[in-house]
Design a protein around this motif. Structure first.
Motif, short mmCIF file in Angstrom:
data_model
loop_
_atom_site.label_atom_id
_atom_site.label_comp_id
_atom_site.label_asym_id
_atom_site.label_seq_id
_atom_site.Cartn_x
_atom_site.Cartn_y
_atom_site.Cartn_z
N LYS A 44 6.83 -6.92 0.00
CA LYS A 44 5.36 -6.99 -0.04
C LYS A 44 4.89 -8.40 0.25
O LYS A 44 5.50 -9.38 -0.17
CB LYS A 44 4.86 -6.53 -1.41
CG LYS A 44 4.90 -5.02 -1.59
CD LYS A 44 4.38 -4.62 -2.97
CE LYS A 44 4.43 -3.11 -3.14
NZ LYS A 44 4.01 -2.68 -4.49
N GLU A 45 3.80 -8.53 0.97
CA GLU A 45 3.19 -9.81 1.35
C GLU A 45 3.94 -10.51 2.48
O GLU A 45 3.45 -11.51 3.00
CB GLU A 45 3.08 -10.77 0.16
CG GLU A 45 2.42 -10.19 -1.07
CD GLU A 45 1.00 -9.69 -0.81
OE1 GLU A 45 0.31 -10.27 0.04
OE2 GLU A 45 0.60 -8.71 -1.46
N ARG A 46 5.11 -9.96 2.88
CA ARG A 46 5.86 -10.59 3.99
C ARG A 46 6.01 -9.65 5.19
O ARG A 46 6.06 -10.11 6.34
CB ARG A 46 7.24 -11.01 3.52
CG ARG A 46 7.23 -12.08 2.43
CD ARG A 46 8.65 -12.59 2.13
NE ARG A 46 9.51 -11.52 1.64
CZ ARG A 46 10.61 -11.11 2.26
NH1 ARG A 46 10.99 -11.66 3.40
NH2 ARG A 46 11.34 -10.14 1.73
N PHE A 47 6.12 -8.35 4.94
CA PHE A 47 6.32 -7.37 6.00
C PHE A 47 5.04 -6.57 6.18
O PHE A 47 4.32 -6.29 5.22
CB PHE A 47 7.45 -6.40 5.66
CG PHE A 47 8.83 -6.99 5.71
CD1 PHE A 47 9.05 -8.35 5.77
CD2 PHE A 47 9.94 -6.15 5.68
CE1 PHE A 47 10.33 -8.88 5.81
CE2 PHE A 47 11.23 -6.65 5.72
CZ PHE A 47 11.43 -8.02 5.78
N THR A 48 4.78 -6.16 7.43
CA THR A 48 3.63 -5.32 7.73
C THR A 48 4.06 -4.20 8.67
O THR A 48 4.63 -4.46 9.74
CB THR A 48 2.49 -6.11 8.38
OG1 THR A 48 2.11 -7.20 7.53
CG2 THR A 48 1.28 -5.23 8.63
N ILE A 49 3.75 -2.96 8.28
CA ILE A 49 4.06 -1.81 9.12
C ILE A 49 2.78 -1.35 9.79
O ILE A 49 1.69 -1.38 9.18
CB ILE A 49 4.71 -0.67 8.29
CG1 ILE A 49 5.28 0.41 9.20
CG2 ILE A 49 3.73 -0.08 7.29
CD1 ILE A 49 6.16 1.43 8.47
N SER A 50 2.89 -0.93 11.05
CA SER A 50 1.71 -0.46 11.77
C SER A 50 2.14 0.55 12.81
O SER A 50 3.32 0.64 13.17
CB SER A 50 0.98 -1.64 12.44
OG SER A 50 1.83 -2.28 13.38
N PHE A 72 6.83 2.27 4.73
CA PHE A 72 6.52 3.60 5.22
C PHE A 72 5.08 3.65 5.70
O PHE A 72 4.22 2.95 5.16
CB PHE A 72 6.71 4.64 4.10
CG PHE A 72 8.10 4.64 3.53
CD1 PHE A 72 8.44 3.77 2.50
CD2 PHE A 72 9.07 5.48 4.02
CE1 PHE A 72 9.71 3.74 1.98
CE2 PHE A 72 10.36 5.47 3.51
CZ PHE A 72 10.68 4.59 2.49
N ILE A 73 4.84 4.53 6.70
CA ILE A 73 3.47 4.73 7.17
C ILE A 73 3.27 6.20 7.50
O ILE A 73 4.14 6.83 8.11
CB ILE A 73 3.16 3.84 8.39
CG1 ILE A 73 1.69 3.98 8.80
CG2 ILE A 73 4.07 4.15 9.57
CD1 ILE A 73 1.24 2.92 9.81
N THR A 74 2.12 6.73 7.07
CA THR A 74 1.72 8.08 7.45
C THR A 74 0.72 7.94 8.58
O THR A 74 -0.38 7.42 8.39
CB THR A 74 1.09 8.82 6.27
OG1 THR A 74 2.06 8.89 5.21
CG2 THR A 74 0.69 10.23 6.67
N ILE A 75 1.13 8.36 9.77
CA ILE A 75 0.34 8.11 10.95
C ILE A 75 -1.03 8.79 10.86
O ILE A 75 -2.05 8.23 11.26
CB ILE A 75 1.08 8.59 12.21
CG1 ILE A 75 2.41 7.84 12.35
CG2 ILE A 75 0.22 8.42 13.45
CD1 ILE A 75 2.27 6.36 12.57
N SER A 76 -1.09 9.99 10.30
CA SER A 76 -2.34 10.77 10.31
C SER A 76 -3.45 10.12 9.51
O SER A 76 -4.63 10.29 9.86
CB SER A 76 -2.07 12.17 9.79
OG SER A 76 -1.56 12.12 8.48
N ASN A 77 -3.11 9.39 8.45
CA ASN A 77 -4.17 8.77 7.65
C ASN A 77 -4.03 7.27 7.49
O ASN A 77 -4.84 6.63 6.83
CB ASN A 77 -4.25 9.43 6.26
CG ASN A 77 -2.97 9.29 5.45
OD1 ASN A 77 -2.13 8.44 5.75
ND2 ASN A 77 -2.81 10.11 4.43
#
Length: 120
Positions: free
Chosen positions: A65-71, A50-55
């Motif tokens: 964890k340690e394998r996937f990256t969200i951006s 999950f990612i909160t774009i505003s912050n």
């Protein structure tokens, strides 16, 4: 009306990588939390990241964890999921979801999904 379109899925060997994209149209994503979910055959849908774009806050399921990256890319109104060291059990349809966080945004929206198959 917010619309989400996922892309980037495909067939990859175990240990390989893929980058999924979730492109939004109609509304800016900066008032939403964006999540990636996956659903394997015969199983329920599970949250992956999950990612909160505003912050810029991010969160991950322990299994990735340690394998996937969200951006996120505000200019392109797109969220990405970089997946490395993929495992066969991660074969699933991957969906993105936008959940309203800041007014005046409301509601929740799903994309149509993109198939990821991890197999040799």
């Amino acid at each position: 009306q917010l619309q989400l379109v996922e892309s980037g899925g495909g067939l990859v060997q175990p240990g390989g990588s893929l980058r999924l994209s979730c492109a939004a149209s109609g509304v800016s994503l900066d008032r939403y939390t964006i999540g990636w979910f996956r659903q394997a055959p015969g199983k329920g849908r599970e949250g992956v990241s999950f990612i909160t774009i505003s912050n810029g806050k991010t969160d991950y399921a322990d299994s990735v964890k340690e394998r996937f990256t969200i951006s996120g890319d505000n200019a392109k109104n797109t969220v990405y999921l970089q997946m490395n060291m993929l495992k066969p059990e991660e074969t699933a349809v991957y969906y993105c979801k936008a959940q309203a966080l800041l007014a005046p945004a409301t509601g929740a929206y799903w994309g149509q999904g993109t198939q990821v198959t991890v197999s040799s």
